[in-house]
Write a protein that holds these residues in place. Structure first.
Motif: not given
Length: 90
Positions: A1-10
Motif C-alpha cells: 500500500m502506497q503512503k499518501k503524499i500530502p498536497m497543499r494549494q499555493c
C-alpha cells in the motif's frame, strides 16, 4: 500500500502541489509572520511556490491577508520577498 503524499494549494498560483515543494508562510501564535522552510513551525500556515512571482500574485490578490485574517504591513511583504529571493539563490 502506497503512503499518501500530502498536497497543499499555493495561495499565489492556486495550484495543488506536494507539500515538500512549497514554502510555508507562518503566523506564529504571537502574530509574527515568517517563512518556514522546514514546515514544522507552530502557528497558522499558508503555502507558496518557491517563486517570487507566486508571492507577487499573493500580494496582489491579498490571499495571504485572507489566509491569516489580518492586515499585513508592506514591510513584512518586503522582508518575505528578500528572504525568498535569498533562499532561491542558495
Amino acid at each position: 500500500m502506497q503512503k499518501k503524499i500530502p498536497m497543499r494549494q499555493c495561495v499565489g498560483c492556486r495550484e495543488m502541489k506536494m507539500k515538500k515543494e512549497l514554502i510555508r508562510v507562518v503566523r506564529s501564535p504571537e502574530g509574527e509572520l515568517s517563512l518556514d522552510f522546514k514546515g514544522k513551525a507552530p502557528g497558522r500556515g499558508a503555502y507558496l511556490c518557491p517563486d517570487s512571482e507566486c508571492l507577487k500574485k499573493a500580494i496582489k490578490s491579498r490571499s495571504l491577508e485572507r489566509a491569516f485574517s489580518c492586515q499585513i504591513p508592506q514591510e513584512v511583504y518586503d522582508a518575505l520577498t528578500e528572504r525568498m529571493e535569498a533562499e532561491s539563490d542558495v
